[in-house]
Enzyme design. Structure first.
Site, PDB file in Angstrom:
ATOM      1  N   GLY A   1      -4.447   1.866   2.805  1.00 36.05           N
ATOM      2  CA  GLY A   1      -4.831   1.599   1.195  1.00 36.05           C
ATOM      3  C   GLY A   1      -6.284   1.460   1.395  1.00 36.05           C
TER       4      GLY A   1
ATOM      5  CD1 TRP B   1      -7.397  -7.521  -0.083  1.00 35.53           C
ATOM      6  CD2 TRP B   1      -9.720  -7.587   0.012  1.00 35.53           C
ATOM      7  NE1 TRP B   1      -7.849  -8.847   0.449  1.00 35.53           N
ATOM      8  CE2 TRP B   1      -9.310  -8.887   0.750  1.00 35.53           C
ATOM      9  CE3 TRP B   1     -11.063  -7.568  -0.042  1.00 35.53           C
ATOM     10  CZ2 TRP B   1      -9.848  -9.984   1.140  1.00 35.53           C
ATOM     11  CZ3 TRP B   1     -11.847  -8.580   0.697  1.00 35.53           C
ATOM     12  CH2 TRP B   1     -11.406  -9.704   0.931  1.00 35.53           C
TER      13      TRP B   1
ATOM     14  CB  SER C   1     -11.742 -13.021  -0.380  1.00 36.73           C
ATOM     15  OG  SER C   1     -10.344 -12.756  -0.564  1.00 36.73           O
TER      16      SER C   1
ATOM     17  CE  LYS D   1      -5.653 -14.778  -6.963  1.00 41.03           C
ATOM     18  NZ  LYS D   1      -6.483 -13.724  -7.597  1.00 41.03           N
TER      19      LYS D   1
ATOM     20  CG  ASP E   1      -7.477 -16.654  -4.278  1.00 41.91           C
ATOM     21  OD1 ASP E   1      -8.606 -16.206  -4.995  1.00 41.91           O
ATOM     22  OD2 ASP E   1      -6.661 -15.715  -4.013  1.00 41.91           O
TER      23      ASP E   1
ATOM     24  CB  SER F   1     -11.163 -12.135 -11.683  1.00 47.12           C
ATOM     25  OG  SER F   1      -9.911 -12.125 -12.058  1.00 47.12           O
TER      26      SER F   1
HETATM   27  N1  LIG Z   1      -9.573  -6.313  -4.755  1.00 49.21           N
HETATM   28  C1  LIG Z   1     -10.022  -7.469  -4.241  1.00 49.21           C
HETATM   29  O1  LIG Z   1     -10.867  -8.054  -4.433  1.00 49.21           O
HETATM   30  C2  LIG Z   1      -8.850  -8.286  -3.631  1.00 49.21           C
HETATM   31  C3  LIG Z   1      -7.349  -7.746  -3.786  1.00 49.21           C
HETATM   32  N2  LIG Z   1      -6.358  -8.337  -3.153  1.00 49.21           N
HETATM   33  C4  LIG Z   1      -5.126  -7.777  -3.207  1.00 49.21           C
HETATM   34  O2  LIG Z   1      -4.976  -6.863  -2.427  1.00 49.21           O
HETATM   35  C5  LIG Z   1      -3.992  -5.998  -3.185  1.00 49.21           C
HETATM   36  C6  LIG Z   1      -4.525  -4.563  -3.223  1.00 49.21           C
HETATM   37  O3  LIG Z   1      -5.217  -4.503  -4.390  1.00 49.21           O
HETATM   38  P1  LIG Z   1      -6.877  -3.514  -4.356  1.00 49.21           P
HETATM   39  O4  LIG Z   1      -7.101  -3.002  -2.818  1.00 49.21           O
HETATM   40  O5  LIG Z   1      -7.749  -4.552  -4.951  1.00 49.21           O
HETATM   41  O6  LIG Z   1      -6.316  -2.612  -5.286  1.00 49.21           O
HETATM   42  P2  LIG Z   1      -6.850  -1.266  -5.482  1.00 49.21           P
HETATM   43  O7  LIG Z   1      -6.472  -0.717  -7.255  1.00 49.21           O
HETATM   44  O8  LIG Z   1      -8.153  -1.284  -5.494  1.00 49.21           O
HETATM   45  O9  LIG Z   1      -6.545  -0.306  -4.488  1.00 49.21           O
HETATM   46  C7  LIG Z   1      -5.022  -0.076  -4.424  1.00 49.21           C
HETATM   47  C8  LIG Z   1      -5.078   1.156  -3.137  1.00 49.21           C
HETATM   48  O10 LIG Z   1      -3.659   1.329  -3.237  1.00 49.21           O
HETATM   49  C9  LIG Z   1      -3.288   2.747  -3.231  1.00 49.21           C
HETATM   50  N3  LIG Z   1      -1.861   2.591  -3.931  1.00 49.21           N
HETATM   51  C10 LIG Z   1      -1.638   2.134  -5.194  1.00 49.21           C
HETATM   52  N4  LIG Z   1      -0.240   2.407  -5.188  1.00 49.21           N
HETATM   53  C11 LIG Z   1       0.073   3.202  -4.067  1.00 49.21           C
HETATM   54  C12 LIG Z   1       1.222   3.311  -3.883  1.00 49.21           C
HETATM   55  N5  LIG Z   1       2.634   3.457  -4.663  1.00 49.21           N
HETATM   56  N6  LIG Z   1       1.765   3.836  -2.451  1.00 49.21           N
HETATM   57  C13 LIG Z   1       0.651   4.043  -1.861  1.00 49.21           C
HETATM   58  N7  LIG Z   1      -0.541   3.649  -2.128  1.00 49.21           N
HETATM   59  C14 LIG Z   1      -0.896   3.117  -3.224  1.00 49.21           C
HETATM   60  C15 LIG Z   1      -4.447   3.262  -4.062  1.00 49.21           C
HETATM   61  O11 LIG Z   1      -4.575   4.598  -3.956  1.00 49.21           O
HETATM   62  C16 LIG Z   1      -5.422   2.554  -3.864  1.00 49.21           C
HETATM   63  O12 LIG Z   1      -5.969   3.076  -2.602  1.00 49.21           O
HETATM   64  C17 LIG Z   1      -3.444  -6.576  -4.470  1.00 49.21           C
HETATM   65  O13 LIG Z   1      -2.323  -7.105  -4.326  1.00 49.21           O
HETATM   66  C18 LIG Z   1      -4.549  -7.528  -4.693  1.00 49.21           C
HETATM   67  O14 LIG Z   1      -4.051  -8.476  -5.374  1.00 49.21           O
HETATM   68  C19 LIG Z   1      -6.492  -9.559  -2.593  1.00 49.21           C
HETATM   69  C20 LIG Z   1      -7.845 -10.077  -2.457  1.00 49.21           C
HETATM   70  C21 LIG Z   1      -8.921  -9.436  -2.841  1.00 49.21           C
HETATM   71  O1  LIG Z   2      -7.808 -12.092  -5.505  1.00 47.78           O
HETATM   72  C1  LIG Z   2      -8.819 -11.783  -5.850  1.00 47.78           C
HETATM   73  C2  LIG Z   2     -10.023 -12.565  -5.270  1.00 47.78           C
HETATM   74  O2  LIG Z   2      -9.716 -13.520  -4.291  1.00 47.78           O
HETATM   75  C3  LIG Z   2      -9.157 -10.755  -6.686  1.00 47.78           C
HETATM   76  O3  LIG Z   2      -8.833 -10.951  -7.956  1.00 47.78           O
HETATM   77  P1  LIG Z   2      -8.431  -9.733  -8.927  1.00 47.78           P
HETATM   78  O4  LIG Z   2      -7.211  -9.237  -8.430  1.00 47.78           O
HETATM   79  O5  LIG Z   2      -8.248 -10.591 -10.275  1.00 47.78           O
HETATM   80  O6  LIG Z   2      -9.430  -8.704  -9.048  1.00 47.78           O
END
Ligand SMILES: NC(=O)C1=CN([C@@H]2O[C@H](COP(=O)(O)OP(=O)(O)OC[C@H]3O[C@@H](n4cnc5c(N)ncnc54)[C@H](O)[C@@H]3O)[C@@H](O)[C@H]2O)C=CC1
Ligand SMILES: O=C(CO)COP(=O)(O)O
EC number: 1.1.1.94
Length: 332
Positions: A7, A11, A137, A190, A243, A253
Site C-alpha cells: 500500500g 500510512w 498516529s 474511535k 487514538d 483525521s
Molecule cells: N493515514 C493515517 O494517518 C493512518 C491510517 N491508518 C489506517 O491504515 C489503513 C490504510 O489507510 P491509509 O493509508 O490512510 O489510506 P490511503 O487512502 O491513504 O491509502 C490506501 C492505499 O491502499 C491502496 N488500495 C486501496 N484499495 C485497494 C485495493 N482494493 N487493493 C489494493 N490496494 C488498495 C490505495 O491505492 C492506496 O495506495 C486504514 O485502515 C486506516 O484506518 C491507521 C493509522 C494512521
Molecule cells: O487512525 C488515524 C490516526 O491514529 C487516522 O485517522 P483518520 O483515518 O480519521 O484519518
C-alpha cells in the site's frame, strides 16, 4: 531482515519512511503507477504529502512478487481490501512471516476484526503471527517526524517485540501488548466517535461538547469492547483514549473531516456523492449498529452517527436525541 509494505497510500508511505530512517531493508508495494514513480523518482508522495521530501532510501514497486522471502509484511490498505490482499500475497510468503496489520475497522461482510481476517486468509504454515501496529498516529505528522507513540499488539509477544525493535527510534516509540480484542476494537470504534466529533464541530458546538463526546464515547467503546472480551484498562491506553483524542480533535483525521462536512451542511448527501477518501468509520458505524442491536449493547452516540449516515437523520436533531434521553440509566 526485510520488510515489504503493501500500500503506497498515506500510512504505508509514512511507515516506510520510519523504516528507511532506521536504515532497515524496506520497500513499498503500490498498485498505483503515479504514487510508485513519485516515490522512486522524486522522493515525494505528492498526492498525500504535498510539501514533504521523503527519505531517499525509501523505494517502491508495482511488482507484488517483491513479497517473496520477506520477514515482515505490513498491510497498509483499507479494511475492505485486506482479505483480498492476503489471498494475493499468500503464494509468495515464506514460512513464519510476521504479518503486520495497521488497518482500523472490520471486515465488511463477516464483521471480523483485522487479525482474524488475516489469520483466516493466510495459510497457517506461512504465518508466525499477526502484529497490530496501532495507536494515535496521523501519517501527516509521522512523515514530518513528530513525536509519536503507538502499540504493537500480538498474541505472540516475541513477534510484538520484534516489531517494536524494528520501528522504534527517536521520534517513533512502540509499546507492546497482547490484548488484541481490546486494542483492535478501540482502534475501530474511535473512528465512529471522530465522525461524531466532526459533526458536532460542524454544527457549531465547542469545547464542552467535545469533552463530553470524548468521555461518553470512551464509555461506549469500553462497553462494546469488554462485551467481546477486551480488557477495560486497554481502553485507557494508546489504542483507546489515545487514538480517540487524536482523531476527535485533529484536522488531519479523515473521519473528523467527514463528520465536519456533514455537520456544516446538516446533511449526509454531499458526502455520499463526492467522497473518495478512506473514511473507515463510515462502514464501522454500520457494523457496530448491527452488532450492538443484536447483542443489546447500549451505544447511543454510535447509533446517532449510524442514523445520520444511513437513514438521512438530520444532524441538528441528534443533540436533542442524545441530551434528552431517559436519565434513569445515567449514573456516571
Ligand atoms: N493515514 C493515517 O494517518 C493512518 C491510517 N491508518 C489506517 O491504515 C489503513 C490504510 O489507510 P491509509 O493509508 O490512510 O489510506 P490511503 O487512502 O491513504 O491509502 C490506501 C492505499 O491502499 C491502496 N488500495 C486501496 N484499495 C485497494 C485495493 N482494493 N487493493 C489494493 N490496494 C488498495 C490505495 O491505492 C492506496 O495506495 C486504514 O485502515 C486506516 O484506518 C491507521 C493509522 C494512521
Ligand atoms: O487512525 C488515524 C490516526 O491514529 C487516522 O485517522 P483518520 O483515518 O480519521 O484519518
Amino acid at each position: 531482515m526485510r520488510t515489504v509494505i503493501i500500500g503506497s497510500g498515506s500510512w504505508g508511505t509514512a511507515l516506510g519512511q520510519v523504516l528507511a530512517d532506521n536504515q532497515q531493508d524496506v520497500i513499498v508495494y503500490g498498485r498505483n503507477q503515479a504514487e510508485v514513480s513519485d516515490i522512486n523518482e522524486n522522493h515525494h508522495n505528492t498526492k498525500y504529502f504535498k510539501e514533504t521530501e521523503l527519505n531517499p532510501l525509501l523505494t517502491a514497486t508495482q511488482d507484488l512478487s517483491v513479497v517473496e522471502g520477506a520477514d515482515f509484511v505490513l498491510l497498509a490498505v483499507p479494511t475492505i481490501a485486506i482479505e483480498d490482499m492476503c489471498k494475493k500475497i499468500d503464494g509468495y510468503l515464506k514460512p513464519n512471516t510476521i504479518v503486520i496489520n495497521v488497518s482500523k475497522g472490520f471486515h465488511p461482510e463477516t464483521n471480523e476484526r483485522m487479525s482474524d481476517v488475516i489469520r483466516r486468509s493466510i495459510s497457517s504454515n506461512k504465518l508466525s503471527s499477526v502484529v497490530s501496529l496501532i495507536g494515535p498516529s496521523h501519517a501527516e505528522e509521522v512523515v514530518i517526524r513528530q513525536l509519536t507513540t503507538i502499540d504493537a499488539i500480538s498474541l505472540k509477544m516475541e513477534d510484538a517485540k520484534q516489531v517494536q525493535m524494528l520501528f522504534s527510534n527517536r521520534y517513533f516509540r512502540i509499546y507492546t501488548g497482547s490484548d488484541e480484542i481490546g486494542s483492535e476494537l478501540g482502534a475501530a470504534l474511535k473512528n465512529v466517535m471522530a465522525i461524531a466529533s466532526g459533526i458536532l464541530s460542524g454544527l457549531g458546538y465547542q469545547d464542552n461538547t467535545r469533552a463530553a463526546l470524548i468521555t461518553r464515547g470512551l464509555q461506549e467503546m469500553v462497553r462494546y469492547g469488554t462485551f467481546f472480551g477486551g480488557q477495560e484498562r486497554t481502553f485507557m491506553g494508546l489504542t483507546g483514549i489515545g487514538d480517540l483524542i487524536v482523531t476527535c480533535t485533529s484536522k488531519h483525521s479523515r473521519n473528523f473531516e467527514c463528520g465536519y462536512q456533514i455537520g456544516q451542511e446538516n446533511t449526509v448527501d454531499n458526502f455520499w456523492a463526492n467522497n473518495t477518501k478512506t473514511v473507515e468509520g463510515v462502514r464501522t458505524a454500520k457494523i457496530v449498529h448491527r452488532v450492538a442491536e443484536k447483542n443489546h449493547i447500549s451505544m447511543p452516540i454510535c447509533e446517532e452517527v449510524y442514523q445520520i449516515l444511513y437513514n438521512h437523520k438530520k444532524p441538528d436533531t441528534c443533540a436533542d436525541s442524545l441530551m434528552l434521553r431517559d436519565l434513569k440509566e445515567e449514573f456516571r
